[in-house]
Write a protein that holds these residues in place. Structure first.
Motif, PDB file in Angstrom:
ATOM      1  N   PHE A   1       0.851  -1.197   0.000  1.00  0.00           N
ATOM      2  CA  PHE A   1       0.000   0.000   0.000  1.00  0.00           C
ATOM      3  C   PHE A   1       0.883   1.242   0.000  1.00  0.00           C
ATOM      4  O   PHE A   1       2.074   1.196   0.336  1.00  0.00           O
ATOM      5  CB  PHE A   1      -0.914   0.015   1.229  1.00  0.00           C
ATOM      6  CG  PHE A   1      -0.184   0.097   2.551  1.00  0.00           C
ATOM      7  CD1 PHE A   1      -0.025   1.315   3.216  1.00  0.00           C
ATOM      8  CD2 PHE A   1       0.361  -1.043   3.139  1.00  0.00           C
ATOM      9  CE1 PHE A   1       0.650   1.389   4.431  1.00  0.00           C
ATOM     10  CE2 PHE A   1       1.025  -0.984   4.356  1.00  0.00           C
ATOM     11  CZ  PHE A   1       1.179   0.237   4.998  1.00  0.00           C
ATOM     12  N   TYR A   2       0.291   2.343  -0.403  1.00  0.00           N
ATOM     13  CA  TYR A   2       0.972   3.644  -0.363  1.00  0.00           C
ATOM     14  C   TYR A   2       0.609   4.368   0.930  1.00  0.00           C
ATOM     15  O   TYR A   2      -0.561   4.443   1.312  1.00  0.00           O
ATOM     16  CB  TYR A   2       0.554   4.509  -1.543  1.00  0.00           C
ATOM     17  CG  TYR A   2       1.305   4.233  -2.828  1.00  0.00           C
ATOM     18  CD1 TYR A   2       2.617   4.665  -2.989  1.00  0.00           C
ATOM     19  CD2 TYR A   2       0.691   3.554  -3.879  1.00  0.00           C
ATOM     20  CE1 TYR A   2       3.308   4.432  -4.165  1.00  0.00           C
ATOM     21  CE2 TYR A   2       1.375   3.314  -5.065  1.00  0.00           C
ATOM     22  CZ  TYR A   2       2.683   3.753  -5.202  1.00  0.00           C
ATOM     23  OH  TYR A   2       3.366   3.512  -6.373  1.00  0.00           O
ATOM     24  N   TYR A   3       1.623   4.889   1.571  1.00  0.00           N
ATOM     25  CA  TYR A   3       1.390   5.784   2.707  1.00  0.00           C
ATOM     26  C   TYR A   3       2.237   7.024   2.504  1.00  0.00           C
ATOM     27  O   TYR A   3       3.459   6.963   2.483  1.00  0.00           O
ATOM     28  CB  TYR A   3       1.746   5.116   4.034  1.00  0.00           C
ATOM     29  CG  TYR A   3       1.493   6.006   5.236  1.00  0.00           C
ATOM     30  CD1 TYR A   3       0.190   6.290   5.640  1.00  0.00           C
ATOM     31  CD2 TYR A   3       2.551   6.585   5.935  1.00  0.00           C
ATOM     32  CE1 TYR A   3      -0.053   7.120   6.720  1.00  0.00           C
ATOM     33  CE2 TYR A   3       2.318   7.414   7.023  1.00  0.00           C
ATOM     34  CZ  TYR A   3       1.014   7.686   7.409  1.00  0.00           C
ATOM     35  OH  TYR A   3       0.766   8.526   8.485  1.00  0.00           O
ATOM     36  N   LYS A   4       1.556   8.145   2.289  1.00  0.00           N
ATOM     37  CA  LYS A   4       2.209   9.428   2.021  1.00  0.00           C
ATOM     38  C   LYS A   4       3.240   9.325   0.906  1.00  0.00           C
ATOM     39  O   LYS A   4       4.354   9.844   0.992  1.00  0.00           O
ATOM     40  CB  LYS A   4       2.840   9.979   3.299  1.00  0.00           C
ATOM     41  CG  LYS A   4       1.815  10.348   4.363  1.00  0.00           C
ATOM     42  CD  LYS A   4       2.455  11.022   5.567  1.00  0.00           C
ATOM     43  CE  LYS A   4       1.383  11.455   6.575  1.00  0.00           C
ATOM     44  NZ  LYS A   4       1.978  12.102   7.774  1.00  0.00           N
ATOM     45  N   GLY A   5       2.842   8.633  -0.154  1.00  0.00           N
ATOM     46  CA  GLY A   5       3.657   8.579  -1.356  1.00  0.00           C
ATOM     47  C   GLY A   5       4.690   7.478  -1.400  1.00  0.00           C
ATOM     48  O   GLY A   5       5.344   7.288  -2.428  1.00  0.00           O
ATOM     49  N   LYS A   6       4.855   6.727  -0.327  1.00  0.00           N
ATOM     50  CA  LYS A   6       5.840   5.657  -0.311  1.00  0.00           C
ATOM     51  C   LYS A   6       5.147   4.307  -0.333  1.00  0.00           C
ATOM     52  O   LYS A   6       4.200   4.073   0.413  1.00  0.00           O
ATOM     53  CB  LYS A   6       6.729   5.754   0.930  1.00  0.00           C
ATOM     54  CG  LYS A   6       7.806   4.677   0.985  1.00  0.00           C
ATOM     55  CD  LYS A   6       8.691   4.813   2.223  1.00  0.00           C
ATOM     56  CE  LYS A   6       9.743   3.714   2.265  1.00  0.00           C
ATOM     57  NZ  LYS A   6      10.611   3.812   3.461  1.00  0.00           N
ATOM     58  N   TRP A   7       5.645   3.406  -1.188  1.00  0.00           N
ATOM     59  CA  TRP A   7       5.070   2.077  -1.300  1.00  0.00           C
ATOM     60  C   TRP A   7       5.653   1.166  -0.227  1.00  0.00           C
ATOM     61  O   TRP A   7       6.868   1.073  -0.064  1.00  0.00           O
ATOM     62  CB  TRP A   7       5.353   1.485  -2.677  1.00  0.00           C
ATOM     63  CG  TRP A   7       4.851   0.084  -2.848  1.00  0.00           C
ATOM     64  CD1 TRP A   7       5.575  -1.068  -2.848  1.00  0.00           C
ATOM     65  CD2 TRP A   7       3.478  -0.317  -3.044  1.00  0.00           C
ATOM     66  NE1 TRP A   7       4.759  -2.158  -3.027  1.00  0.00           N
ATOM     67  CE2 TRP A   7       3.474  -1.723  -3.152  1.00  0.00           C
ATOM     68  CE3 TRP A   7       2.269   0.381  -3.131  1.00  0.00           C
ATOM     69  CZ2 TRP A   7       2.285  -2.447  -3.348  1.00  0.00           C
ATOM     70  CZ3 TRP A   7       1.105  -0.335  -3.321  1.00  0.00           C
ATOM     71  CH2 TRP A   7       1.117  -1.735  -3.432  1.00  0.00           C
ATOM     72  N   HIS A   8       4.764   0.510   0.527  1.00  0.00           N
ATOM     73  CA  HIS A   8       5.165  -0.407   1.593  1.00  0.00           C
ATOM     74  C   HIS A   8       4.709  -1.815   1.232  1.00  0.00           C
ATOM     75  O   HIS A   8       3.521  -2.052   1.002  1.00  0.00           O
ATOM     76  CB  HIS A   8       4.536   0.000   2.927  1.00  0.00           C
ATOM     77  CG  HIS A   8       4.982   1.337   3.426  1.00  0.00           C
ATOM     78  ND1 HIS A   8       6.022   1.508   4.305  1.00  0.00           N
ATOM     79  CD2 HIS A   8       4.521   2.589   3.142  1.00  0.00           C
ATOM     80  CE1 HIS A   8       6.194   2.790   4.564  1.00  0.00           C
ATOM     81  NE2 HIS A   8       5.295   3.474   3.856  1.00  0.00           N
ATOM     82  N   GLN A   9       5.631  -2.762   1.216  1.00  0.00           N
ATOM     83  CA  GLN A   9       5.298  -4.158   0.987  1.00  0.00           C
ATOM     84  C   GLN A   9       4.703  -4.767   2.250  1.00  0.00           C
ATOM     85  O   GLN A   9       5.125  -4.436   3.366  1.00  0.00           O
ATOM     86  CB  GLN A   9       6.551  -4.941   0.585  1.00  0.00           C
ATOM     87  CG  GLN A   9       7.110  -4.565  -0.774  1.00  0.00           C
ATOM     88  CD  GLN A   9       6.309  -5.200  -1.892  1.00  0.00           C
ATOM     89  OE1 GLN A   9       5.412  -4.581  -2.454  1.00  0.00           O
ATOM     90  NE2 GLN A   9       6.614  -6.436  -2.224  1.00  0.00           N
ATOM     91  N   ARG A  10       3.758  -5.675   2.096  1.00  0.00           N
ATOM     92  CA  ARG A  10       3.161  -6.344   3.252  1.00  0.00           C
ATOM     93  C   ARG A  10       3.816  -7.690   3.542  1.00  0.00           C
ATOM     94  O   ARG A  10       3.725  -8.190   4.671  1.00  0.00           O
ATOM     95  CB  ARG A  10       1.666  -6.552   3.035  1.00  0.00           C
ATOM     96  CG  ARG A  10       0.865  -5.252   2.973  1.00  0.00           C
ATOM     97  CD  ARG A  10      -0.615  -5.540   2.917  1.00  0.00           C
ATOM     98  NE  ARG A  10      -1.088  -6.150   4.157  1.00  0.00           N
ATOM     99  CZ  ARG A  10      -2.091  -7.011   4.231  1.00  0.00           C
ATOM    100  NH1 ARG A  10      -2.704  -7.416   3.111  1.00  0.00           N
ATOM    101  NH2 ARG A  10      -2.470  -7.513   5.391  1.00  0.00           N
ATOM    102  N   GLY A  11       4.470  -8.283   2.545  1.00  0.00           N
ATOM    103  CA  GLY A  11       5.080  -9.588   2.749  1.00  0.00           C
ATOM    104  C   GLY A  11       6.555  -9.548   3.087  1.00  0.00           C
ATOM    105  O   GLY A  11       7.121 -10.560   3.509  1.00  0.00           O
ATOM    106  N   CYS A  12       7.175  -8.392   2.910  1.00  0.00           N
ATOM    107  CA  CYS A  12       8.590  -8.242   3.210  1.00  0.00           C
ATOM    108  C   CYS A  12       8.914  -6.753   3.297  1.00  0.00           C
ATOM    109  O   CYS A  12       8.060  -5.905   3.017  1.00  0.00           O
ATOM    110  CB  CYS A  12       9.464  -8.913   2.145  1.00  0.00           C
ATOM    111  SG  CYS A  12       9.242  -8.248   0.478  1.00  0.00           S
ATOM    112  N   LYS A  13      10.148  -6.452   3.671  1.00  0.00           N
ATOM    113  CA  LYS A  13      10.560  -5.063   3.854  1.00  0.00           C
ATOM    114  C   LYS A  13      11.503  -4.648   2.735  1.00  0.00           C
ATOM    115  O   LYS A  13      12.492  -5.328   2.457  1.00  0.00           O
ATOM    116  CB  LYS A  13      11.250  -4.895   5.205  1.00  0.00           C
ATOM    117  CG  LYS A  13      11.596  -3.440   5.555  1.00  0.00           C
ATOM    118  CD  LYS A  13      12.175  -3.357   6.955  1.00  0.00           C
ATOM    119  CE  LYS A  13      12.448  -1.901   7.349  1.00  0.00           C
ATOM    120  NZ  LYS A  13      12.985  -1.816   8.730  1.00  0.00           N
TER     121      LYS A  13
END
Length: 566
Positions: free
Chosen positions: A331-343
């Motif tokens: 998902f995007y949070y404040k323009g940054k893409w965050h993976q849910r399955g890994c970092k």
């Protein structure tokens, strides 16, 4: 046809399916001592068996649309069951009264728990009921819906999934992954009438849009229609160019001029023309991506601003997990893409790119949506193509591209896939080669990475034909793994397109393609990484066939997080 080679004896190879706009140098393999033919007659994946229509639909065929689709498949990042619905769509009768189609203005949505405040991490359910243009409730399923959550801050978004109950009612699911006020959006992404009209057309003609073959002998020229199926558009006399297309179906009408023969075929060209009826064309253009009215607003509470990624670097993640994730994968949070399955531990700086790509050979194969990766990586790695090199000026956009940084021992290459390839201009037959052709000609090196992206051009053909192309690639990958056990392969999945002129029901076709990749690559799920781009592009409401430069950067950064050790 004389083959052209593009590989050299470097220490590390990275192959990706990409299409770019950079120049390339063309090399003859028979002039390069490091280049050799590949043959593995005893390898289990060497022979390719044609898939029958029955085999393509080998799942139990549902008597009603989506009746046999498990709820887990709607949530899956990679679909495993949607082929079972294909025959049901083909049985849908054509409509003449467009008001009988699902309407976004009449359809309703409501929060499942009838509340507006949720906790961080909650699975938010939305009840959706579809009505037609007359306000009459639909009693059958088959329409494909999207649901996504948007935050109040810029580019804070996440994709969800929608379960079809087969009776006109649906349940949407979105995750509460950040705190604050957010809006739930739902759209009718593809009506069953759009899906039915398009795939029935493709089944009949082989291609969604016209392609032509150009023939020339001295000053005599002629163009005829081409397809993956023979005897289409009333043509009874066809030139069979399947062998020329590396064993993959390709036919063009025989020239009418008796002085032109099949061997005079010189080029192909794609177009956006089609032969849909006016009603079918209206359905394909208008009755899709229709946003439901009265989008619910909710508030999400929690002790942190957002749900962080797990403390597992993507480059250490078990590869087969990428084939079995649940949507959303990020998902995007404040323009940054965050993976849910890994970092994602990759920092997209010039130094990081140089450190990761040192001693690598990266080959991107596919269409223009992987060519943009070539452009991005070339710029990030500060690679300059010499202007005086042969083949660098006046090139065609689909010409093979190659650029090198000698100090890094890094080579970046991009090439297009086989027919059907819609170039938009006359593409000489010798410039269009198969993905397998390129893979088989990778010289033995210490490290190889392959990224495949043959999606949108093949969204215009039948599932049975697409399976043949994927299977052909699979055999080549198997031969590659036999020669170079440490080779790395990526599949860049489809991305969202909502452009009105794009007639393909991609929300349906992408699930079919996902399943074909899943099935054909099953024996390699622990060696091939699947990159889900659907969640990333759907939640930001991407419109165009070619996503923005920023979005391309996010995609490449995600790919680099799997490729590079921090």
């Amino acid at each position: 046809m004389k083959p052209t080679a593009v590989f050299f004896g470097l220490n590390i190879v990275v192959i990706s399916v990409v299409v770019t706009s950079w120049y390339c140098v063309v090399y003859k393999y028979d002039q390069n001592p490091s280049f050799r033919h590949v043959g593995w007659p005893n390898f289990t994946l060497h022979k390719r068996k044609a898939a029958t229509y029955t085999e393509v639909l080998r799942q139990n065929i549902a008597t009603t649309i989506f009746q046999n689709i498990p709820e887990s498949d709607y949530a899956a990042s990679v679909s495993k069951a949607f082929l079972s619905t294909y025959k049901s769509y083909l049985s849908i009768k054509s409509v003449t009264d467009l008001k009988r189609i699902a309407s976004n203005t009449s359809s309703t949505q409501s929060l499942g728990l009838n509340k507006s405040v949720y906790s961080l991490g909650d699975d938010i359910k939305v009840h959706i009921i579809l009505f037609d243009g007359y306000g009459k409730r639909l009693t059958q399923g088959g329409d494909i819906l999207r649901i996504w959550l948007t935050g109040t801050s810029q580019k804070t978004r996440v994709n969800g999934y929608v379960i079809d109950h087969g009776n006109g009612s649906y349940i949407g699911h979105v995750r509460a992954l950040w705190t604050g006020k957010s809006v739930i959006k739902t759209s009718i992404a593809a009506t069953k009438e759009q899906i039915a009209s398009v795939i029935k057309y493709i089944e009949k003609h082989g291609l969604m849009h016209d392609m032509v073959g150009g023939f020339k002998n001295n000053n005599i020229t002629e163009r005829t229609l081409c397809s993956v199926k023979p005897n289409v558009f009333g043509l009874s006399d066809m030139c069979n160019f399947t062998e020329e297309n590396y064993g993959l179906h390709w036919f063009c009408g025989t020239p009418r001029n008796p002085k032109l023969k099949c061997q005079d075929w010189k080029f192909t060209k794609g177009a956006y023309t089609n032969h849909l009826s006016e009603t079918e064309r209206t359905i394909a253009r208008v009755h899709k991506h229709m946003l439901l009215q009265k989008s619910p607003t909710i508030t999400i509470t929690g002790g942190t601003n957002y749900v962080p990624s797990p403390d597992l670097p993507c480059y250490t993640r078990p590869i087969n997990e990428t084939w079995h994730e649940e949507s959303p994968v990020g998902f995007y949070y404040k323009g940054k893409w965050h993976q849910r399955g890994c970092k994602n531990t990759f920092i997209p700086s010039k130094i990081s790119y140089e450190n990761c790509l040192r001693n690598q050979y990266l080959f991107l194969i596919g269409d223009s949506n992987i060519r943009s990766w070539f452009d991005h990586i070339q710029q990030k790695a500060d690679m300059v193509i010499p202007e005086n090199e042969k083949g660098q000026k006046g090139r065609r956009w689909f010409s093979l591209r190659r650029v090198v940084r000698e100090d890094l021992n890094f080579t970046l290459v991009w090439a297009v896939h086989e027919q059907p390839f819609y170039s938009g201009e006359d593409s000489p037959r010798e410039m269009i080669k198969s993905v397998a052709w390129y893979i088989d000609r990778i010289p033995n090196m210490k490290k190889v990475t392959v990224v495949l992206h043959n999606i949108l051009h093949f969204a215009r053909i039948t599932p049975s034909e697409f399976r043949e192309h994927i299977r052909d690639v699979k055999f080549a990958i198997g031969r590659l793994f036999k020669r170079i056990p440490g080779a790395r392969v990526f599949v860049k999945g489809p991305h969202s397109v909502t452009y009105v002129g794009f007639l393909i029901p991609l929300d349906f076709i992408r699930k079919i393609h996902e399943q074909l990749f899943y099935e054909e690559f099953m024996e390699f799920h622990n060696k091939i990484i699947y990159l889900n781009e659907w969640d990333l592009t759907t939640c930001i409401e991407n419109v165009n066939v070619h996503p923005s430069i920023v979005t391309v950067g996010d995609m490449v950064d995600k790919f680099m997080s799997y490729l590079c050790e921090a």
